[in-house]
Scaffold this active site. Sequence first.
Site, PDB file in Angstrom:
ATOM      1  N   CYS A 169       0.736  -1.224  -0.091  1.00  0.00           N
ATOM      2  CA  CYS A 169       0.150  -0.050  -0.082  1.00  0.00           C
ATOM      3  C   CYS A 169       0.849   1.066  -0.010  1.00  0.00           C
ATOM      4  O   CYS A 169       0.456   2.288  -0.589  1.00  0.00           O
ATOM      5  CB  CYS A 169      -0.837  -0.003   1.336  1.00  0.00           C
ATOM      6  SG  CYS A 169      -2.011   1.167   1.192  1.00  0.00           S
TER       7      CYS A 169
ATOM      8  N   GLY B 260      -4.808   0.943   8.855  1.00  0.00           N
ATOM      9  CA  GLY B 260      -3.747   0.174   8.100  1.00  0.00           C
ATOM     10  C   GLY B 260      -4.136   0.860   6.552  1.00  0.00           C
ATOM     11  O   GLY B 260      -4.703   2.008   6.518  1.00  0.00           O
ATOM     12  N   CYS B 261      -3.856  -0.034   5.595  1.00  0.00           N
ATOM     13  CA  CYS B 261      -3.835   0.714   4.201  1.00  0.00           C
ATOM     14  C   CYS B 261      -5.307   1.038   3.729  1.00  0.00           C
ATOM     15  O   CYS B 261      -6.297   0.228   4.025  1.00  0.00           O
ATOM     16  CB  CYS B 261      -3.338  -0.652   3.082  1.00  0.00           C
ATOM     17  SG  CYS B 261      -3.601  -0.310   1.686  1.00  0.00           S
ATOM     18  N   PHE B 262      -5.606   2.039   3.336  1.00  0.00           N
ATOM     19  CA  PHE B 262      -7.025   2.477   3.026  1.00  0.00           C
ATOM     20  C   PHE B 262      -7.562   1.855   1.862  1.00  0.00           C
ATOM     21  O   PHE B 262      -8.675   1.608   1.844  1.00  0.00           O
ATOM     22  CB  PHE B 262      -6.931   4.053   2.732  1.00  0.00           C
ATOM     23  CG  PHE B 262      -6.019   4.956   1.873  1.00  0.00           C
ATOM     24  CD1 PHE B 262      -5.300   4.209   0.961  1.00  0.00           C
ATOM     25  CD2 PHE B 262      -5.805   6.428   2.104  1.00  0.00           C
ATOM     26  CE1 PHE B 262      -4.193   4.932   0.269  1.00  0.00           C
ATOM     27  CE2 PHE B 262      -4.853   6.862   1.309  1.00  0.00           C
ATOM     28  CZ  PHE B 262      -4.289   6.360   0.093  1.00  0.00           C
TER      29      PHE B 262
END
Length: 220
Positions: A16, A52-54
């Site tokens: 990401c 965390g990662c969008f």
Amino acid sequence: MKFIYLNILTLIFLACGNANGNQSVTKPEIANAEPVKVEAENGMEKAYFASGCFWCVEAIYESVEGVQEAISGYAGGHTQNPTYEASNTGNTGHAEAVEIIYDPNVVSFETLVRVYFGSQNPTQANGQGPDRGSQYRSIIFFQNQEQKNIIEKVKAEVAKEYKDPIAAEILPFQKFWVAEDYHQNYEKNNPGNPYIQNVSIPRLEKFKAKFPDILKEGTH
């Protein structure tokens, strides 16, 4: 073996974002600010989460019945107009976050909070899975005292399920900055991306298995 090794390298470099070990601490003026209330539009309300990662979080929330849209962006930091590159340094204080536009007559804020805690490892500090750094830290934002009370109640319930402490910060919402266009609907638009295949989709499938009763019909 060579394939496995190359696949691991691909995940590292095509994650990401670039892993960053910096431990950016939320500034006191952010943590102690008065929360900003976002007014409903056409009966739709907005909520804000970082875990965390969008790319992953956006896909999870968009599978929930009552959620009209999830938008990727940045929140929780101390700089203006953050970019993906700047936030990835860990120096802006921002975390990758999502704006959830939802119908409160279909899905409650409390349910969204339960989705939040139930779709991640809530004990992992400064990251989720392979994404490490303060820009991936878990934050749940409240816009008023009622929301804060709900968050704290659910957090206390979830904490009983884990031996380690819950890592998520609870912060007053200030502002959400929409991320660059190419980040929006990333999981849907890039199904062959190694990160999506190996991290995002497994995380989504794990969530769907845990929350079958609140999923939209025909969710991907």
